[in-house]
Design a protein around this motif. Structure first.
Motif, PDB file in Angstrom:
ATOM      1  N   GLU A 194      20.099   9.568  -4.492  1.00 28.78           N
ATOM      2  CA  GLU A 194      20.567  10.857  -3.990  1.00 28.78           C
ATOM      3  C   GLU A 194      19.642  11.991  -4.433  1.00 28.78           C
ATOM      4  OE1 GLU A 194      24.532  11.409  -5.323  1.00 28.78           O
ATOM      5  OE2 GLU A 194      25.382   9.829  -4.061  1.00 28.78           O
ATOM      6  N   VAL A 195      19.227  11.953  -5.707  1.00 28.85           N
ATOM      7  CA  VAL A 195      18.402  13.027  -6.240  1.00 28.85           C
ATOM      8  C   VAL A 195      17.031  13.051  -5.569  1.00 28.85           C
ATOM      9  CG1 VAL A 195      17.222  13.896  -8.300  1.00 28.85           C
ATOM     10  CG2 VAL A 195      19.584  13.098  -8.464  1.00 28.85           C
ATOM     11  N   VAL A 196      16.391  11.902  -5.450  1.00 23.82           N
ATOM     12  CA  VAL A 196      15.028  11.887  -4.907  1.00 23.82           C
ATOM     13  C   VAL A 196      15.013  12.154  -3.407  1.00 23.82           C
ATOM     14  CG1 VAL A 196      14.154  10.369  -6.724  1.00 23.82           C
ATOM     15  CG2 VAL A 196      15.045   9.367  -4.621  1.00 23.82           C
ATOM     16  N   GLU A 197      16.123  11.918  -2.721  1.00 22.43           N
ATOM     17  CA  GLU A 197      16.175  12.207  -1.287  1.00 22.43           C
ATOM     18  C   GLU A 197      16.502  13.670  -1.013  1.00 22.43           C
ATOM     19  OE1 GLU A 197      15.352  10.448   1.197  1.00 22.43           O
ATOM     20  OE2 GLU A 197      15.076   8.508   0.230  1.00 22.43           O
ATOM     21  N   ALA A 226      18.116  19.424  -8.045  1.00 30.96           N
ATOM     22  CA  ALA A 226      18.371  19.997  -9.369  1.00 30.96           C
ATOM     23  C   ALA A 226      19.862  20.116  -9.632  1.00 30.96           C
ATOM     24  CB  ALA A 226      17.702  21.364  -9.481  1.00 30.96           C
ATOM     25  N   GLY A 227      20.627  20.471  -8.604  1.00 28.93           N
ATOM     26  CA  GLY A 227      22.074  20.573  -8.751  1.00 28.93           C
ATOM     27  C   GLY A 227      22.711  19.217  -9.016  1.00 28.93           C
ATOM     28  N   LEU A 228      22.236  18.191  -8.327  1.00 26.17           N
ATOM     29  CA  LEU A 228      22.760  16.848  -8.543  1.00 26.17           C
ATOM     30  C   LEU A 228      22.464  16.363  -9.962  1.00 26.17           C
ATOM     31  CD1 LEU A 228      21.751  15.216  -5.130  1.00 26.17           C
ATOM     32  CD2 LEU A 228      24.077  15.751  -5.899  1.00 26.17           C
ATOM     33  N   LEU A 229      21.256  16.668 -10.432  1.00 25.28           N
ATOM     34  CA  LEU A 229      20.893  16.281 -11.796  1.00 25.28           C
ATOM     35  C   LEU A 229      21.758  17.023 -12.810  1.00 25.28           C
ATOM     36  CD1 LEU A 229      19.163  14.925 -13.928  1.00 25.28           C
ATOM     37  CD2 LEU A 229      17.434  16.708 -13.582  1.00 25.28           C
ATOM     38  N   ALA A 230      21.974  18.319 -12.590  1.00 25.35           N
ATOM     39  CA  ALA A 230      22.807  19.097 -13.510  1.00 25.35           C
ATOM     40  C   ALA A 230      24.221  18.539 -13.574  1.00 25.35           C
ATOM     41  CB  ALA A 230      22.823  20.566 -13.081  1.00 25.35           C
ATOM     42  N   ALA A 231      24.772  18.172 -12.418  1.00 28.66           N
ATOM     43  CA  ALA A 231      26.127  17.615 -12.394  1.00 28.66           C
ATOM     44  C   ALA A 231      26.185  16.282 -13.135  1.00 28.66           C
ATOM     45  CB  ALA A 231      26.593  17.434 -10.946  1.00 28.66           C
ATOM     46  N   TYR A 232      25.169  15.445 -12.929  1.00 25.69           N
ATOM     47  CA  TYR A 232      25.129  14.158 -13.631  1.00 25.69           C
ATOM     48  C   TYR A 232      25.056  14.363 -15.137  1.00 25.69           C
ATOM     49  CZ  TYR A 232      23.102   9.996 -15.719  1.00 25.69           C
ATOM     50  OH  TYR A 232      22.854   8.930 -16.561  1.00 25.69           O
ATOM     51  N   TRP A 233      24.191  15.289 -15.571  1.00 24.12           N
ATOM     52  CA  TRP A 233      24.016  15.477 -17.008  1.00 24.12           C
ATOM     53  C   TRP A 233      25.251  16.103 -17.650  1.00 24.12           C
ATOM     54  CZ3 TRP A 233      21.360  12.756 -19.956  1.00 24.12           C
ATOM     55  CH2 TRP A 233      21.173  13.119 -21.289  1.00 24.12           C
ATOM     56  N   ALA A 234      25.962  16.939 -16.913  1.00 21.92           N
ATOM     57  CA  ALA A 234      27.223  17.480 -17.438  1.00 21.92           C
ATOM     58  C   ALA A 234      28.223  16.350 -17.671  1.00 21.92           C
ATOM     59  CB  ALA A 234      27.795  18.505 -16.461  1.00 21.92           C
ATOM     60  N   TYR A 236       0.847  -1.181   0.000  1.00 21.79           N
ATOM     61  CA  TYR A 236       0.000   0.000   0.000  1.00 21.79           C
ATOM     62  C   TYR A 236       0.894   1.247   0.000  1.00 21.79           C
ATOM     63  CZ  TYR A 236      -3.585  -3.342   1.302  1.00 21.79           C
ATOM     64  OH  TYR A 236      -4.430  -4.425   1.324  1.00 21.79           O
ATOM     65  N   TYR A 237       0.432   2.261  -0.696  1.00 17.63           N
ATOM     66  CA  TYR A 237       1.200   3.497  -0.857  1.00 17.63           C
ATOM     67  C   TYR A 237       0.372   4.690  -0.421  1.00 17.63           C
ATOM     68  CZ  TYR A 237       4.346   0.707  -3.774  1.00 17.63           C
ATOM     69  OH  TYR A 237       5.218  -0.245  -4.229  1.00 17.63           O
ATOM     70  N   ARG A 238       1.061   5.774  -0.089  1.00 24.08           N
ATOM     71  CA  ARG A 238       0.387   7.030   0.216  1.00 24.08           C
ATOM     72  C   ARG A 238       0.310   7.877  -1.057  1.00 24.08           C
ATOM     73  NH1 ARG A 238      -0.249   7.159   5.566  1.00 24.08           N
ATOM     74  NH2 ARG A 238       1.273   6.037   6.853  1.00 24.08           N
ATOM     75  N   ALA A 239      -0.724   8.676  -1.154  1.00 27.16           N
ATOM     76  CA  ALA A 239      -0.896   9.530  -2.327  1.00 27.16           C
ATOM     77  C   ALA A 239       0.284  10.485  -2.492  1.00 27.16           C
ATOM     78  CB  ALA A 239      -2.205  10.319  -2.217  1.00 27.16           C
ATOM     79  N   GLY A 240       0.901  10.876  -1.367  1.00 23.16           N
ATOM     80  CA  GLY A 240       2.031  11.783  -1.422  1.00 23.16           C
ATOM     81  C   GLY A 240       3.281  11.186  -2.055  1.00 23.16           C
ATOM     82  N   GLN A 241       3.298   9.861  -2.300  1.00 23.49           N
ATOM     83  CA  GLN A 241       4.451   9.221  -2.922  1.00 23.49           C
ATOM     84  C   GLN A 241       4.396   9.244  -4.448  1.00 23.49           C
ATOM     85  OE1 GLN A 241       3.941   5.477  -0.397  1.00 23.49           O
ATOM     86  NE2 GLN A 241       6.193   5.614  -0.505  1.00 23.49           N
ATOM     87  N   VAL A 242       3.301   9.758  -5.009  1.00 24.72           N
ATOM     88  CA  VAL A 242       3.145   9.757  -6.466  1.00 24.72           C
ATOM     89  C   VAL A 242       4.264  10.536  -7.144  1.00 24.72           C
ATOM     90  CG1 VAL A 242       1.709  10.618  -8.364  1.00 24.72           C
ATOM     91  CG2 VAL A 242       0.661   9.354  -6.471  1.00 24.72           C
ATOM     92  N   GLU A 243       4.571  11.717  -6.637  1.00 25.69           N
ATOM     93  CA  GLU A 243       5.599  12.558  -7.265  1.00 25.69           C
ATOM     94  C   GLU A 243       6.951  11.855  -7.274  1.00 25.69           C
ATOM     95  OE1 GLU A 243       7.565  15.500  -9.220  1.00 25.69           O
ATOM     96  OE2 GLU A 243       5.407  15.176  -8.996  1.00 25.69           O
ATOM     97  N   ARG A 244       7.287  11.197  -6.170  1.00 26.57           N
ATOM     98  CA  ARG A 244       8.565  10.466  -6.108  1.00 26.57           C
ATOM     99  C   ARG A 244       8.581   9.335  -7.123  1.00 26.57           C
ATOM    100  NH1 ARG A 244      12.491   9.256  -1.418  1.00 26.57           N
ATOM    101  NH2 ARG A 244      13.621   7.407  -2.122  1.00 26.57           N
ATOM    102  N   ALA A 245       7.482   8.621  -7.240  1.00 26.17           N
ATOM    103  CA  ALA A 245       7.407   7.515  -8.193  1.00 26.17           C
ATOM    104  C   ALA A 245       7.631   8.006  -9.622  1.00 26.17           C
ATOM    105  CB  ALA A 245       6.063   6.803  -8.077  1.00 26.17           C
ATOM    106  N   ARG A 246       6.973   9.104  -9.978  1.00 25.07           N
ATOM    107  CA  ARG A 246       7.141   9.650 -11.334  1.00 25.07           C
ATOM    108  C   ARG A 246       8.573  10.142 -11.551  1.00 25.07           C
ATOM    109  NH1 ARG A 246       1.521  13.217 -11.754  1.00 25.07           N
ATOM    110  NH2 ARG A 246       0.089  11.436 -11.921  1.00 25.07           N
TER     111      ARG A 246
END
Length: 288
Positions: free
Chosen positions: A77-80, A87-95, A50-60
């Motif tokens: 790391e990014v989702v936590e 956003a900074g972690l994602l930018a570093a990964y994509w670079a 069972y999941y909480r509705a608030g977990q939808v954003e994390r799942a997506r």
């Protein structure tokens, strides 16, 4: 109660949650197994998740990050992280991704040239000469390293050796890196950073003190002749530097000479101050 029904005011069955997140139940089970998205509650008797509705954003978010081929540890790391940090972690990964892709594009072009028979055209861009160098004392640091770790290690090891040279009478010639075996993503050398110094006695004392910690050594290199080509900072990058090494090897064979030792890169310029088109390095082989 159907699979799509709500369990209570806070929890959703896996089917209902999957519909909201626009994911499959199979994907949610996978994310749970990978430690990226755990259910809010698991029924001990039935095993139902069972999941909480608030977990939808994390799942997506997890699903989208996986489409970027992001490693699982980086996704975690990014989702936590909070929004700005994530956003900074994602930018570093994509670079990092774009740097890798740029290198792969260059490598693909280099390989197309080889496969299409344009190797001689590529090698013709390099002017090969010889130089006689005297015998010299060098302090060294060695390491088994793969290609992706090599640039950082070269900078760090030469920096340590140049600092140590102050205890050994000072630097007497350009530092260089010797490759005793191939360094690639599959082969780890070893590579050896070398700095020529003035005082052999002091150098041996320094190496004895630091040898175990830094894998350091000291030796006297004999006088030798080097066949070399001079390249720019941009050409030092892989795979451009491969073409330089191969051009020197081809020249050696064409001159009826033979290689008399492992290849090397001689760094004679200030790397940090140099621009992409500034000459910074000699790609060289000892020859007889």
């Amino acid at each position: 109660m159907t699979e799509d029904a709500r369990v209570d005011d806070e929890l959703l069955t896996i089917g209902a949650f999957a519909a909201r997140a626009r994911l499959s139940a199979k994907a949610l089970r996978l994310y749970d197994r990978l430690g990226l998205l755990a259910p809010a509650h698991v029924d001990e008797l039935s095993g139902y998740r069972y999941y909480r509705a608030g977990q939808v954003e994390r799942a997506r978010l997890v699903a989208l990050l996986r489409q970027l081929d992001m490693p699982l540890a980086r996704i975690a790391e990014v989702v936590e992280a909070d929004g700005a940090e994530g956003a900074g972690l994602l930018a570093a990964y994509w670079a990092d991704v774009e740097t890798r892709l740029a290198g792969q594009r260059t490598l693909a072009e280099y390989l197309r040239g080889r496969l299409s028979g344009r190797s001689s055209e590529m090698y013709g861009k390099f002017v090969v000469e010889t130089v006689d160098v005297p015998a010299r004392v060098v302090i060294t640091q060695s390491r088994h390293t793969l290609a992706d770790e090599l640039p950082a290690w070269i900078g760090a090891s030469l920096g340590r050796l140049e600092a140590a040279a102050r205890e050994c009478g000072g630097v007497t010639a350009a530092p260089y890196v010797v490759y005793h075996a191939e360094v690639s993503m599959e082969s780890d050398g070893p590579a050896e950073s070398c700095v020529p110094v003035a005082d052999e006695t002091a150098a041996r004392a320094w190496a004895q003190e630091h040898g175990r910690t830094w894998e350091t050594g000291v030796r006297v290199e004999p006088a030798q002749r080097l066949a070399y080509t001079r390249i720019t900072k941009a050409q030092v990058a892989h795979p451009q530097i491969m073409a330089a090494f191969e051009a020197v090897e081809q020249w050696i064979a064409a001159q009826g000479l033979r290689q008399a030792g492992p290849c090397r890169e001689v760094y004679f310029a200030d790397w940090d101050a140099a621009g992409p088109e500034d000459e910074v390095c000699d790609v060289a082989f000892p020859v007889k």
